[in-house]
Design a protein around this motif. Structure first.
Motif, PDB file in Angstrom:
ATOM      1  N   VAL A   1      65.280  18.281  57.756  1.00 48.94           N
ATOM      2  CA  VAL A   1      63.827  18.188  57.561  1.00 48.94           C
ATOM      3  C   VAL A   1      63.186  18.294  58.935  1.00 48.94           C
ATOM      4  N   THR A   2      62.222  19.169  59.078  1.00 49.80           N
ATOM      5  CA  THR A   2      61.512  19.271  60.352  1.00 49.80           C
ATOM      6  C   THR A   2      60.050  18.898  60.116  1.00 49.80           C
ATOM      7  N   VAL A   3      59.660  17.779  60.712  1.00 50.75           N
ATOM      8  CA  VAL A   3      58.278  17.328  60.552  1.00 50.75           C
ATOM      9  C   VAL A   3      57.464  17.915  61.703  1.00 50.75           C
ATOM     10  N   ARG A   4      56.268  18.353  61.389  1.00 48.63           N
ATOM     11  CA  ARG A   4      55.375  18.985  62.362  1.00 48.63           C
ATOM     12  C   ARG A   4      56.140  20.054  63.177  1.00 48.63           C
ATOM     13  N   PRO A   5      56.635  21.122  62.525  1.00 49.65           N
ATOM     14  CA  PRO A   5      57.491  22.098  63.210  1.00 49.65           C
ATOM     15  C   PRO A   5      56.725  22.927  64.241  1.00 49.65           C
ATOM     16  N   ARG A   6      57.466  23.395  65.265  1.00 45.07           N
ATOM     17  CA  ARG A   6      56.848  24.327  66.210  1.00 45.07           C
ATOM     18  C   ARG A   6      56.742  25.683  65.509  1.00 45.07           C
ATOM     19  N   GLU A   7      55.844  26.550  66.024  1.00 43.90           N
ATOM     20  CA  GLU A   7      55.580  27.805  65.318  1.00 43.90           C
ATOM     21  C   GLU A   7      56.850  28.636  65.161  1.00 43.90           C
ATOM     22  N   GLU A   8      57.693  28.683  66.256  1.00 42.50           N
ATOM     23  CA  GLU A   8      58.898  29.532  66.169  1.00 42.50           C
ATOM     24  C   GLU A   8      59.882  29.004  65.110  1.00 42.50           C
ATOM     25  N   HIS A   9      59.878  27.683  64.907  1.00 44.86           N
ATOM     26  CA  HIS A   9      60.713  27.092  63.860  1.00 44.86           C
ATOM     27  C   HIS A   9      60.271  27.578  62.489  1.00 44.86           C
ATOM     28  N   GLU A  10      58.951  27.585  62.358  1.00 48.07           N
ATOM     29  CA  GLU A  10      58.395  27.964  61.061  1.00 48.07           C
ATOM     30  C   GLU A  10      58.720  29.422  60.749  1.00 48.07           C
ATOM     31  N   VAL A  11      58.676  30.267  61.787  1.00 43.27           N
ATOM     32  CA  VAL A  11      58.960  31.696  61.581  1.00 43.27           C
ATOM     33  C   VAL A  11      60.410  31.859  61.111  1.00 43.27           C
ATOM     34  N   ILE A  12      61.352  31.176  61.790  1.00 47.03           N
ATOM     35  CA  ILE A  12      62.775  31.282  61.420  1.00 47.03           C
ATOM     36  C   ILE A  12      62.984  30.757  59.995  1.00 47.03           C
TER      37      ILE A  12
END
Ligand code: PEP
Ligand code: MG
Length: 384
Positions: A71-82
């Motif tokens: 679970v990634t809370v408040r993800p960084r943008e690059e995390h969200e893209v992956i």
């Protein structure tokens, strides 16, 4: 994303009405009913995340990768893209498998293995049929009873069954009599609290004690026979007399209603005693269905709902396959299926077929990948 401490089976009834994309639990284990209901809905679910409620603020944005258990809370943008790329790839692979899932699953050596679905509500059956299920191998009636102040009467139950099964008309559907007790108590059934309810009045044991419940269910199922290709499954069979009790009830009802034929009757084999008495039990039924979730719980004496003993709850252990194989060898000519969660794990399909299992019933979202797994397997029954 629903973040909660624990999810009871009765809570899952309300999940399908809300726009939920994932479930995160502080407690809970893979074998629990709540976990398998979320799996049936195709909802990603991660459990055993301690202190979740204090670390994830309400209303926060989170990415849930249930395959990886992250679970990634408040993800960084690059995390969200992956994450989004991974989700898209997964979706594409699923749609490909779903296209192929409309065809039968035939093993490499040419044996067709029906792949059916486990359902609890209308949505499940619709999803299952879209995903290529060849019928309903396990209709859990519990959702029709949980969360109610009084039990449904024949018409209410019949209406609920018709709605749930509508999408599977013309295909075989297996209605399991109410398997209540243990982690699924009913508020309107009053009896002394049991110190160990999983070993107490569950499934058929409870129905034998409350025949009015069995009566309503069997009458509703017999009405259903007019429109559906129905069979009946008896939950939590331990002794041959458990199925004999239902058979007698059913025969008498058939006479009373002047029915020319009765639906096929099957026994759920989900206690080690039942697995080791398959020969005796099979004399009184038309088919056997292995419930590997409970079979594991009872073989390993490990509560399926208790994360603290999860290391003992191994439904893919040799012990479980040996029980399946022994039951098959003791009743080789009786049609069988596995409807426990083990059937929904592609990596074990081949071994199930080698134990003599000839039908699989799985959560609706899993039908396409299980059909693929059958196509990559052979059906030869191996020596033990
Ligand atoms: C099982 O025990 O494997 C099963 C299919 O029944 P339930 O999970 O509903 O107890
Ligand atoms: Mg069970």
């Amino acid at each position: 994303v629903l973040v909660t401490s624990r999810l009871l089976p009765s809570d899952t009834v309300f999940l399908s009405d809300r726009p939920t994309s994932a479930v995160l639990l502080e407690y809970g284990s893979i074998g629990s009913h709540a976990a398998l209901f979320t799996r049936e809905m195709g909802l990603p679910c991660i459990s055993q995340l301690p202190n979740l409620l204090t670390t994830v603020p309400d209303g926060e944005f989170a990415l849930v990768d249930a395959d990886a258990g992250i679970v990634t809370v408040r993800p960084r943008e690059e995390h969200e893209v992956i994450f989004r790329e991974k989700a898209r790839d997964k979706e594409q692979a699923f749609y490909l498998a779903r296209e192929r899932a409309q065809s039968p699953a035939v093993t490499k050596d040419g044996v067709t293995i029906p792949v059916l679905a486990n359902v609890g509500c209308r949505d499940d059956t619709e999803k299952a049929m879209l995903n290529g299920a060849e019928g309903v191998g396990l209709y859990r009636l519990e959702l029709a009873y949980l969360g109610r102040a009084v039990p449904p009467d024949i018409d209410e139950l019949l209406n609920e069954m018709q709605q749930t099964l509508e999408a599977a008309k013309g295909h075989p559907v297996c209605v399991r009599l109410l398997d209540i007790g243990a982690d699924k108590p009913l508020p309107f059934l009053k009896f002394m609290a049991e110190t160990n309810p999983s070993l107490g009045r569950r499934g058929i044991r409870l129905l034998r004690e409350f025949p009015a419940l069995m009566n309503v269910q069997l009458r509703a199922v017999l009405e259903l026979c007019g429109d559906f290709d129905v069979c009946i499954l008896v939950p939590m069979v331990t002794l041959p007399e458990d199925v004999l009790a239902v058979k007698e009830y059913l025969t008498n009802l058939g006479l009373e209603l002047q029915m020319s034929s009765l639906p096929k009757l099957g026994a759920m084999i989900e206690t080690p005693a039942a697995a080791l008495s398959a020969r005796e039990i099979a004399k009184h039924v038309d088919f056997l269905s292995f419930g590997t979730n409970d079979l594991t719980q009872y073989a390993f004496a490990a509560d399926r709902d208790n994360a603290a003993v999860e290391r003992y709850f191994n439904d893919a252990a040799d012990v479980i396959f040996r029980l399946l194989r022994t039951a098959h060898d003791d009743a080789p000519d009786v049609p069988n299926s596995v409807c426990g969660e083990l059937a929904g794990r592609p990596e074990h399909v081949s071994r199930l077929l080698q134990c003599g299992i000839r039908t699989l019933s799985v959560a609706p979202p899993l039908v396409p990948i299980i059909k693929e797994a059958v196509r990559n397997s052979t059906s030869t029954i191996s020596s033990m």
